[in-house]
Design a protein around this motif. Structure first.
Motif, PDB file in Angstrom:
ATOM      1  N   SER A 212      45.864  34.151  48.342  1.00  0.00           N
ATOM      2  CA  SER A 212      46.363  34.597  47.041  1.00  0.00           C
ATOM      3  C   SER A 212      47.454  35.653  47.222  1.00  0.00           C
ATOM      4  N   PRO A 213      48.540  35.569  46.460  1.00  0.00           N
ATOM      5  CA  PRO A 213      49.570  36.613  46.533  1.00  0.00           C
ATOM      6  C   PRO A 213      49.008  38.016  46.302  1.00  0.00           C
ATOM      7  N   ALA A 214      47.909  38.111  45.550  1.00  0.00           N
ATOM      8  CA  ALA A 214      47.316  39.415  45.277  1.00  0.00           C
ATOM      9  C   ALA A 214      46.741  40.064  46.533  1.00  0.00           C
ATOM     10  N   ASN A 215      46.540  39.269  47.591  1.00  0.00           N
ATOM     11  CA  ASN A 215      45.992  39.811  48.832  1.00  0.00           C
ATOM     12  C   ASN A 215      47.058  40.450  49.713  1.00  0.00           C
ATOM     13  N   PHE A 216      48.320  40.429  49.292  1.00  0.00           N
ATOM     14  CA  PHE A 216      49.407  40.942  50.114  1.00  0.00           C
ATOM     15  C   PHE A 216      50.208  41.983  49.335  1.00  0.00           C
ATOM     16  N   ASP A 217      50.604  43.045  50.045  1.00  0.00           N
ATOM     17  CA  ASP A 217      51.411  44.073  49.394  1.00  0.00           C
ATOM     18  C   ASP A 217      52.879  43.668  49.369  1.00  0.00           C
TER      19      ASP A 217
END
Length: 241
Positions: A212-217
């Motif tokens: 998920s993009p939310a897992n990456f800063d």
């Protein structure tokens, strides 16, 4: 004298409504970060060789390579592009736009519901990327959604990075087959790993959370590690890690 009958001996659990799955036919697979297409000499060989050139360590544990020229690699791809087992995919990293790796299904056994992933050759540009992980997720997803019961990973027992990758991806360690092969004139002990269909729902959830993009800063750094997400799913860890 043995008076036991088959009714008093332990038997495997019934596999209800079992139907052998279809063999893979090379249909494309795509995700957020990666695209897989059946390997083609004309479409992929030159582009892949450009990514592999100068990185002979990619082939250290592989039965093929290293390749001294683009022509030599083109011949290898041409000779293997029509194979149904192994069935090879070229891997395009959508973040770079380049074809940067190869992977395959092999030892495909629909009757027993078993399939292996292997011949994994990632150019340095693909290694340790979201595209590399999503490649393995998409191939595993296809296998279990197609009805396979067992998904295998085997590697040279001396290949510590491959053993670490298998464990990170949620494969459970099943042991080492001693003197399993001779590769490039050298002994190969083979480490075995597998995922089974009952593992898949939890692994799917772990992969999707990690991808998920939310897992990456904003710099692309992961917040949660995939190995932490898959740890509870694995029934056995690799004792060398």
């Amino acid at each position: 004298m043995n008076t036991e009958t088959s009714h008093s001996r332990p038997l495997g659990a019934p596999v209800a409504n079992w139907t052998a799955p279809a063999t893979p036919t090379g249909e494309g697979l795509s995700g957020r970060y990666v695209e897989l297409a059946q390997l083609s000499a004309e479409a992929h060989a030159a582009l892949l060789y450009r990514e592999f050139a100068g990185n002979d360590e990619v082939w250290d544990y592989m039965p093929n390579g290293p390749f001294s020229s683009a022509a030599q690699y083109h011949r290898w791809v041409r000779d293997h592009e029509g194979s149904s087992d192994p069935l090879f995919y070229a891997i395009r990293n959508l973040e770079s736009g380049h074809w940067e790796g190869v992977a395959s299904y092999l030892r495909i056994a629909p009757k027993s519901g078993s399939i292996e992933v292997g011949y994994i050759s990632y150019a340095p540009a693909l290694q340790r990327t979201r595209a590399a992980t999503e490649t393995m997720y998409l191939m595993m997803k296809w296998a279990f959604e197609s009805g396979y019961r067992r998904y295998e990973w085997k590697c040279n027992a001396l290949n510590a990075p491959s053993r670490g990758a298998a464990q990170r991806l949620g494969f459970s360690f099943e042991g080492v087959f001693r003197q399993a092969d001779v590769v490039k004139g050298r002994n190969r002990d083979t480490a075995w790993f597998a995922v089974i269909d009952s593992d898949w729902p939890a692994l799917k959830e772990a992969f999707e959370a990690w991808l998920s993009p939310a897992n990456f800063d904003e710099n692309g750094q992961q917040q949660e590690r995939l190995g932490d997400l898959t740890r509870l799913v694995r029934v056995a860890g690799d004792p060398t890690l």
